[in-house]
Enzyme design. Structure first.
Site, PDB file in Angstrom:
ATOM      1  N   ALA A 107       0.835  -1.207   0.000  1.00 13.06           N
ATOM      2  CA  ALA A 107       0.000   0.000   0.000  1.00 13.06           C
ATOM      3  C   ALA A 107       0.866   1.251   0.000  1.00 13.06           C
ATOM      4  CB  ALA A 107      -0.905   0.007   1.222  1.00 13.06           C
ATOM      5  N   HIS A 114      -1.184  -1.234   8.214  1.00  9.09           N
ATOM      6  CA  HIS A 114      -0.101  -1.405   9.181  1.00  9.09           C
ATOM      7  C   HIS A 114       0.152  -0.117   9.969  1.00  9.09           C
ATOM      8  CE1 HIS A 114       1.301  -5.476   8.357  1.00  9.09           C
ATOM      9  NE2 HIS A 114       1.037  -5.259   7.073  1.00  9.09           N
ATOM     10  N   GLU A 171      -3.774 -12.092   0.016  1.00  8.89           N
ATOM     11  CA  GLU A 171      -2.665 -12.147   0.968  1.00  8.89           C
ATOM     12  C   GLU A 171      -3.057 -13.070   2.127  1.00  8.89           C
ATOM     13  OE1 GLU A 171      -1.334  -8.324   2.237  1.00  8.89           O
ATOM     14  OE2 GLU A 171      -0.694  -7.698   0.232  1.00  8.89           O
TER      15      GLU A 171
END
Length: 255
Positions: A107, A114, A171
């Site tokens: 990203a 995160h 993911e």
């Protein structure tokens, strides 16, 4: 009697249900965010400062790994990242892997979960671990982790079937803490976080004496009422309002 709660625009950017993606970047850092250092779990040595996660996320991850007997076989590969760390990772991926790979798996700064401390990448403990795409197969402790993750408030954030919505490739290693009962509802109804946030905005959810509903915040403050003594949680959606979860049965609330 009822308990009156005042919500302000800053509440939009706090909580476990923050939606962070390309369309909803982090506009404000959660000033109530409490990060804790990961000390009792196996972590990937990246040579950086000690890895951290949001307090409740770390507590539930620790319990989840204990329950699936994954403490020895599963590594915490990545946790909280500052904006500078995300920028460094993004630029390194562009340099080393190119634009197509990077747009699928990394990203842009400000658009990464995160940076909330609520996302964790986990990987099978092997001799070599890929920091961006760690191996996390459907076998052994990894399979056990996936099977019970929702019970501890985690969802696999990016699935192949939701790629058109999330704009991120599958993911299997990336888990997001959203809290119970939201994780279980998403799992049961096969919703990604974008779909869940959208549904709750349009329709309240009632599940086993748990009430979940959306409150828009368009003014300096908005007041809501909760039955006095009834447990509840509040989370902003990082866009335009808050999601209220009311536990009408006091035994039904969990982290």
């Amino acid at each position: 009697m009822e308990h009156v709660i005042t919500l302000t625009p800053s509440d939009i950017h706090r909580g476990h249900l923050l939606l962070v993606n390309r369309d909803h970047p982090l506009r404000k850092i959660d000033d109530s965010l409490t990060l804790k250092r990961i000390e009792n779990l196996q972590v990937l040595d990246t040579g950086k400062e000690s890895m951290k996660l949001e307090r409740t996320c770390l507590e539930q991850l620790t319990a989840l790994l204990e329950d699936c007997n994954g403490n020895q076989d599963i590594l915490v590969v990545s946790g909280y990242r500052s904006k500078d760390e995300q920028t460094e990772l993004y630029e390194a991926s562009l340099r080393d892997h190119g634009d197509v790979f990077t747009s699928s798996y990394v990203a842009r700064p400000g658009e990464s979960e995160h940076q909330t401390g609520l996302a964790v990448d986990v990987g099978q403990r092997t001799e070599v671990v890929d920091y961006i795409c760690p191996l996390f197969p459907d076998t052994g402790a990894c399979k056990g982790f996936k099977q019970i993750a929702a019970q501890y408030g985690f969802i696999q954030r990016y699935k192949e079937s939701k790629k058109e919505i999330t704009n991120i490739a599958a993911e299997p290693w990336h888990f997001r803490y959203v809290g119970y009962p939201h994780s279980v509802i998403m799992e049961e109804r096969e919703w990604c976080l974008e779909e869940y946030i959208d549904h709750v905005k349009r329709y309240p959810i009632h599940q086993e004496r748990i009430e979940i509903y959306y409150v828009p915040i368009t003014h300096d403050f908005t007041c809501i009422t909760i039955p006095n003594g009834t447990p509840f949680t509040i989370s902003g959606n990082n866009h335009d309002g808050c999601i209220i979860t009311v536990y009408h049965d006091k035994g039904s609330e969990r982290h």
